[in-house]
Design a protein around this motif. Structure first.
Motif, PDB file in Angstrom:
ATOM      1  N   ASP A  16     -41.635  34.893  -9.589  1.00 37.39           N
ATOM      2  CA  ASP A  16     -41.163  33.664  -8.957  1.00 37.39           C
ATOM      3  C   ASP A  16     -42.216  32.578  -9.151  1.00 37.39           C
ATOM      4  OD1 ASP A  16     -43.082  33.800  -6.846  1.00 37.39           O
ATOM      5  OD2 ASP A  16     -41.731  35.052  -5.675  1.00 37.39           O
ATOM      6  N   LEU A  17     -41.805  31.345  -8.937  1.00 34.00           N
ATOM      7  CA  LEU A  17     -42.693  30.219  -9.201  1.00 34.00           C
ATOM      8  C   LEU A  17     -43.940  30.237  -8.318  1.00 34.00           C
ATOM      9  CD1 LEU A  17     -40.104  27.374  -9.834  1.00 34.00           C
ATOM     10  CD2 LEU A  17     -41.389  28.704 -11.513  1.00 34.00           C
ATOM     11  N   ALA A  18     -43.824  30.725  -7.091  1.00 33.92           N
ATOM     12  CA  ALA A  18     -44.989  30.797  -6.197  1.00 33.92           C
ATOM     13  C   ALA A  18     -46.025  31.778  -6.741  1.00 33.92           C
ATOM     14  CB  ALA A  18     -44.551  31.190  -4.796  1.00 33.92           C
ATOM     15  N   GLU A  19     -45.567  32.900  -7.269  1.00 35.45           N
ATOM     16  CA  GLU A  19     -46.488  33.895  -7.840  1.00 35.45           C
ATOM     17  C   GLU A  19     -47.205  33.325  -9.064  1.00 35.45           C
ATOM     18  OE1 GLU A  19     -46.357  38.549  -9.369  1.00 35.45           O
ATOM     19  OE2 GLU A  19     -44.493  37.542  -8.843  1.00 35.45           O
ATOM     20  N   ILE A  20     -46.461  32.608  -9.892  1.00 32.33           N
ATOM     21  CA  ILE A  20     -47.058  31.993 -11.079  1.00 32.33           C
ATOM     22  C   ILE A  20     -48.075  30.931 -10.662  1.00 32.33           C
ATOM     23  CG2 ILE A  20     -46.560  30.502 -13.071  1.00 32.33           C
ATOM     24  CD1 ILE A  20     -43.885  32.067 -13.311  1.00 32.33           C
ATOM     25  N   ALA A  21     -47.732  30.116  -9.679  1.00 36.58           N
ATOM     26  CA  ALA A  21     -48.651  29.075  -9.209  1.00 36.58           C
ATOM     27  C   ALA A  21     -49.922  29.694  -8.636  1.00 36.58           C
ATOM     28  CB  ALA A  21     -47.962  28.187  -8.172  1.00 36.58           C
ATOM     29  N   ASP A  22     -49.774  30.788  -7.893  1.00 36.40           N
ATOM     30  CA  ASP A  22     -50.938  31.458  -7.327  1.00 36.40           C
ATOM     31  C   ASP A  22     -51.850  31.993  -8.434  1.00 36.40           C
ATOM     32  OD1 ASP A  22     -52.527  32.726  -5.151  1.00 36.40           O
ATOM     33  OD2 ASP A  22     -51.781  34.577  -6.084  1.00 36.40           O
ATOM     34  N   LEU A  23     -51.276  32.650  -9.431  1.00 35.27           N
ATOM     35  CA  LEU A  23     -52.062  33.180 -10.549  1.00 35.27           C
ATOM     36  C   LEU A  23     -52.756  32.038 -11.290  1.00 35.27           C
ATOM     37  CD1 LEU A  23     -53.028  35.476 -12.354  1.00 35.27           C
ATOM     38  CD2 LEU A  23     -50.840  35.308 -13.579  1.00 35.27           C
ATOM     39  N   ARG A  24     -52.017  30.966 -11.562  1.00 35.17           N
ATOM     40  CA  ARG A  24     -52.600  29.804 -12.251  1.00 35.17           C
ATOM     41  C   ARG A  24     -53.789  29.250 -11.471  1.00 35.17           C
ATOM     42  NH1 ARG A  24     -49.019  25.553 -11.181  1.00 35.17           N
ATOM     43  NH2 ARG A  24     -50.293  25.469  -9.307  1.00 35.17           N
ATOM     44  N   ASP A  25     -53.612  29.079 -10.168  1.00 34.11           N
ATOM     45  CA  ASP A  25     -54.688  28.521  -9.339  1.00 34.11           C
ATOM     46  C   ASP A  25     -55.902  29.442  -9.304  1.00 34.11           C
ATOM     47  OD1 ASP A  25     -53.048  26.360  -8.898  1.00 34.11           O
ATOM     48  OD2 ASP A  25     -52.462  26.983  -6.872  1.00 34.11           O
ATOM     49  N   ARG A  26     -55.672  30.739  -9.236  1.00 31.97           N
ATOM     50  CA  ARG A  26     -56.784  31.696  -9.239  1.00 31.97           C
ATOM     51  C   ARG A  26     -57.522  31.656 -10.571  1.00 31.97           C
ATOM     52  NH1 ARG A  26     -54.696  37.285  -7.508  1.00 31.97           N
ATOM     53  NH2 ARG A  26     -56.915  37.745  -7.565  1.00 31.97           N
ATOM     54  N   LYS A  69     -57.659  29.082 -12.649  1.00 33.96           N
ATOM     55  CA  LYS A  69     -58.381  27.805 -12.720  1.00 33.96           C
ATOM     56  C   LYS A  69     -59.698  27.891 -11.950  1.00 33.96           C
ATOM     57  CE  LYS A  69     -55.896  23.946 -12.408  1.00 33.96           C
ATOM     58  NZ  LYS A  69     -54.836  22.999 -11.953  1.00 33.96           N
ATOM     59  N   ARG A  70     -59.667  28.482 -10.762  1.00 32.38           N
ATOM     60  CA  ARG A  70     -60.908  28.636  -9.985  1.00 32.38           C
ATOM     61  C   ARG A  70     -61.886  29.546 -10.728  1.00 32.38           C
ATOM     62  NH1 ARG A  70     -57.164  29.007  -5.766  1.00 32.38           N
ATOM     63  NH2 ARG A  70     -57.424  31.264  -5.626  1.00 32.38           N
ATOM     64  N   PHE A  71     -61.377  30.593 -11.354  1.00 30.23           N
ATOM     65  CA  PHE A  71     -62.220  31.503 -12.134  1.00 30.23           C
ATOM     66  C   PHE A  71     -62.894  30.749 -13.276  1.00 30.23           C
ATOM     67  CE2 PHE A  71     -62.486  34.452 -15.785  1.00 30.23           C
ATOM     68  CZ  PHE A  71     -63.457  35.320 -15.291  1.00 30.23           C
ATOM     69  N   VAL A  72     -62.134  29.961 -14.006  1.00 30.23           N
ATOM     70  CA  VAL A  72     -62.676  29.200 -15.138  1.00 30.23           C
ATOM     71  C   VAL A  72     -63.720  28.196 -14.668  1.00 30.23           C
ATOM     72  CG1 VAL A  72     -62.076  27.499 -16.915  1.00 30.23           C
ATOM     73  CG2 VAL A  72     -60.678  29.550 -16.637  1.00 30.23           C
TER      74      VAL A  72
END
Length: 156
Positions: free
Chosen positions: A138-148, A150-153
């Motif tokens: 779902d879009l929320a799961e994708i957004a969470d992974l993306r945000d994590r 980005k913070r990692f990078v």
């Protein structure tokens, strides 16, 4: 035996000892595999638009801001000019962008969307949802992974 948080879930090496060099335990390989698989999922989605995945990334950056210098575009995409220039030449050949020397500084090249390139944005609007469908997330799961990620990078 050396243990890590995932040791209980991870097969041991040949001698039954934890092997820190197992390919399937490497963060780098997990990121590499994920990036390759996601890129492959984009192919059939982008094909009707006539774009490769790197070209799609460049177009998204230009849809956000056009014109841009090649240097600024490369910085936004994390690409050097040696990689970016052939990509831009192909986009220019497709009539999606125009490249021009900056009259104030001949060393700088600016990249601008053409009318056709700007219009392609509307045709590409379905791409994120189509990818989400392919991923089965779902879009929320994708957004969470993306945000994590980005913070990692940002930390490295």
């Amino acid at each position: 035996m050396a243990r890590t948080p995932d040791t209980d879930k991870t097969p041991a090496g040949a001698a039954g000892e934890f092997d820190p060099l197992r390919l399937d335990l490497q963060l780098c390989f997990a990121l590499y595999s994920a990036a390759n698989k996601v890129t492959r999922l984009y192919r059939p989605i982008l094909e009707p638009l006539g774009l490769t995945y790197p070209q799609y990334l460049a177009m998204m950056a230009l849809w956000e801001e056009s014109p841009r210098t090649v240097g600024a575009l490369g910085e936004a995409l994390g690409l050097d000019s040696g990689t970016l220039t052939p990509l831009l030449k192909r986009l220019e050949g497709q009539g999606l962008v125009e490249r021009a020397r900056d009259p104030a500084d001949e060393r700088r090249v600016t990249v601008s969307l053409t009318g056709e390139g700007a219009a392609l944005k509307a045709r590409a609007a379905h791409v994120p949802a189509a990818l989400a469908c392919q991923l089965g997330c779902d879009l929320a799961e994708i957004a969470d992974l993306r945000d994590r990620l980005k913070r990692f990078v940002e930390r490295i």
